[in-house]
Design a protein around this motif. Structure first.
Motif, PDB file in Angstrom:
ATOM      1  N   VAL A   1     -26.153 -13.626  43.630  1.00 22.28           N
ATOM      2  CA  VAL A   1     -27.141 -14.018  42.622  1.00 22.28           C
ATOM      3  C   VAL A   1     -28.169 -14.973  43.227  1.00 22.28           C
ATOM      4  O   VAL A   1     -29.385 -14.854  42.989  1.00 22.28           O
ATOM      5  CB  VAL A   1     -26.446 -14.652  41.407  1.00 22.28           C
TER       6      VAL A   1
ATOM      7  N   SER B   1     -30.070  -9.619  38.561  1.00 22.36           N
ATOM      8  CA  SER B   1     -30.301 -10.929  37.944  1.00 22.36           C
ATOM      9  C   SER B   1     -31.720 -11.412  38.222  1.00 22.36           C
ATOM     10  O   SER B   1     -32.403 -11.945  37.326  1.00 22.36           O
ATOM     11  CB  SER B   1     -29.280 -11.945  38.475  1.00 22.36           C
TER      12      SER B   1
ATOM     13  N   GLY C   1     -27.043  -9.419  42.169  1.00 21.53           N
ATOM     14  CA  GLY C   1     -28.028 -10.474  42.393  1.00 21.53           C
ATOM     15  C   GLY C   1     -29.446  -9.967  42.213  1.00 21.53           C
ATOM     16  O   GLY C   1     -30.296 -10.656  41.617  1.00 21.53           O
TER      17      GLY C   1
END
Length: 547
Positions: free
Chosen positions: A132, A29, A26
């Motif tokens: 994410v 990202s 996450g």
């Protein structure tokens, strides 16, 4: 959530490592979004390309590692859940299993475990997407705390509008699961009662319309209703993304001074969040079903009370059997003939080795219940059972059961010689099959019977084969000869029972064959929950008259 709690109880370390990998994914990202937004804002620093490549590699490795850990954890959890359920069923008292009924157990084994497995299968994806989302929210907080607070308020209201109908969907799923239990019960009636249904048109049409079709229609109605609501909530959740983008572009700038780059970053992040959030919305229905299925497994009442007894059984071999005593034993059960509880006992009875005892009585008088008490399958509510003068307690119950070889009227015939592996197994099986007049129909091939698709009388002979091989000190036969032809019935009473007696076995024979009562050492009749004993030779004419 029950699924996460299950994972946490079973493997905290793997779950923590998987969540850590998901958080790294996450964060990676979010880092990619920050880099993309930085480039779109017109920045061209030399470190951006290597940073972009490195962040992509980190996102790939961390997400792959997290996914692999969670997939491994999922498969292990499904395996452990099934094995645990097997153990719990085997360690649950027989009376409780009979109260639940085969249809509920089959529904749990066939449906609830699979639905729970499906939930565990998609849980890794859910955790990955949650990581994410956390990373993206962290990036949005770095861009602008006030803007993030406004988005969180809108998200909270959106989630609330989603959860309110979702709670009703969960109630529908629970009701659907109850109806599915009824459907499994009807399936069992359909397969086991197919002969009666084929021979009686009115019964068949009534059962089809009022039981099968009506239950299936109710199940369809509930599932359709819940799927409609679930689809509506999913569509509403997807629409909320575009509403949020509209608020960011047209409303937020009116109330808060936001730079264009920040607004662009928020919009890009919200659009990126659509895929993980949409996946979460699409999996909520499955997760609800999985939670309900796991709840059903948990609340089934398979308490595993006998588990410690099963675990300790190997330490105490079967002792030499001399006698068994029932001292003031009572047991309450539901009578087939009356819609009320019926109490068996208090019972006083002594059974000795080398003795043939015939137990007789009317249908529903409790003969099979008494046999289950004697063999330790039911527990007495008062009084005690003693074997060789030693009381049977919870600690030695499993060892006590090992004294018995039983063939009940509703016996199950295993194709494989389960738990039987004497060195001369094949030779003994061939000899017993010959004596049972089954040597031309059945063979033993690598420890497996070639067929069990026989008549009921022949299947009972195969069950007798297994009992012979067990070679235990106490034999219980529940209406064993009821399905035998006159010739083999004579062999059973006149040859096989006396042979077992000569070998020092104790035999309890539940029978209505009064012509063979004279072979018993003792004849015991069960009437009104009490045992009455009479000499066999004197009782034989009276039993014939009653029959």
């Amino acid at each position: 959530m029950r699924l996460l709690a299950l994972l946490w109880r079973r493997s905290r370390l793997l779950l923590c490592l998987a969540v850590l990998g998901g958080l790294l994914s996450g964060a990676a990202s979010a880092g990619l979004l920050a880099l993309i937004n930085h480039v779109l804002a017109g920045n061209r620093e030399p470190w951006l390309l290597p940073g972009f490549i490195g962040t992509c590699v980190l996102a790939l490795v961390s997400r792959m590692g997290s996914q692999m850990l969670l997939n491994h954890l999922h498969e292990r959890m499904v395996y452990e859940l099934r094995v645990d359920l097997f153990h719990r069923i085997l360690a649950t008292p027989l009376r409780r299993l009979e109260e639940l009924g085969p249809h509920r157990l089959l529904a749990t084994l066939a449906d609830d475990v699979m639905v729970t497995s499906t939930g565990l299968l998609i849980l890794p994806t859910v955790i990955s997407h949650l990581a994410v989302i956390i990373g993206c929210l962290t990036y949005m907080a770095w861009l602008s705390w006030p803007a993030l607070l406004g988005c969180l308020v809108f998200m909270f209201l959106g989630v609330l509008s989603y959860l309110l109908p979702a709670r009703y969907v969960t109630r529908l799923i629970r009701t659907t699961r109850d109806v599915q239990d009824v459907l499994f019960k009807n399936f069992r009636a359909l397969t086991e009662g197919i002969k009666e249904l084929k021979q009686h048109r009115e019964r068949r049409e009534s059962f089809l319309a009022e039981d099968l079709v009506r239950t299936a229609a109710e199940l369809r109605r509930l599932r359709t209703h819940s799927s409609y609501l679930d689809s509506a909530t999913k569509i509403w959740g997807s629409l909320l993304f575009f509403v949020m983008v509209g608020l960011l572009l047209f409303v937020l700038p009116r109330f808060l001074a936001v730079e264009t780059s920040t607004l662009m970053g928020f919009t890009l992040t919200v659009l990126y969040l659509q895929q993980p959030l949409d996946t979460l919305l699409n999996t909520t229905h499955v997760l609800k079903q999985s939670n309900v299925a796991l709840e059903r497994i948990t609340h089934l009442g398979l308490d595993g009370q006998e588990a410690p007894r099963l675990a300790a059984s190997a330490e105490h071999p079967v002792s030499t059997f001399r006698e068994l005593e029932l001292n003031g034993v009572t047991h309450t059960y539901h009578s087939e003939q009356e819609d009320r509880a019926f109490t068996l006992g208090p019972l006083q009875l002594t059974l000795r080795r080398g003795e043939i005892i015939f137990l007789v009585g009317g249908n529903g008088s409790g003969k099979t219940t008494l046999a289950k008490l004697i063999t330790g399958l039911y527990l007495p509510e008062r009084g005690e059972i003693r074997v060789n003068g030693v009381p049977v307690t919870g600690q030695n119950l499993e060892d006590y059961r090992q004294h018995f070889s039983t063939i009940f009227s509703d016996f199950y015939l295993f194709e494989r010689m389960v738990g039987l592996a004497p060195p001369d197994l094949s030779e003994r099986v061939r000899e017993y099959l010959r004596r049972l007049q089954l040597d031309r129909k059945v063979r033993l091939e690598q420890g497996v019977l070639s067929t069990t698709a026989l008549s009921q009388g022949q299947r009972k002979r195969l069950a007798l084969l297994t009992a012979w091989l067990e070679d235990r000190p106490f034999y219980v036969f529940d209406e064993w000869a009821a399905d035998q032809d006159p010739t083999f019935k004579h062999v059973f009473y006149e040859e096989l029972l006396p042979e077992l007696k000569r070998r020092g076995k104790a035999l309890l024979v539940i029978s209505h064959d009064d012509r063979y009562f004279h072979l018993a050492d003792r004849l015991i009749r069960l009437e009104s929950g009490q045992l009455r004993e009479a000499p066999p030779l004197q009782a034989h004419p009276r039993e014939r008259e009653l029959a």
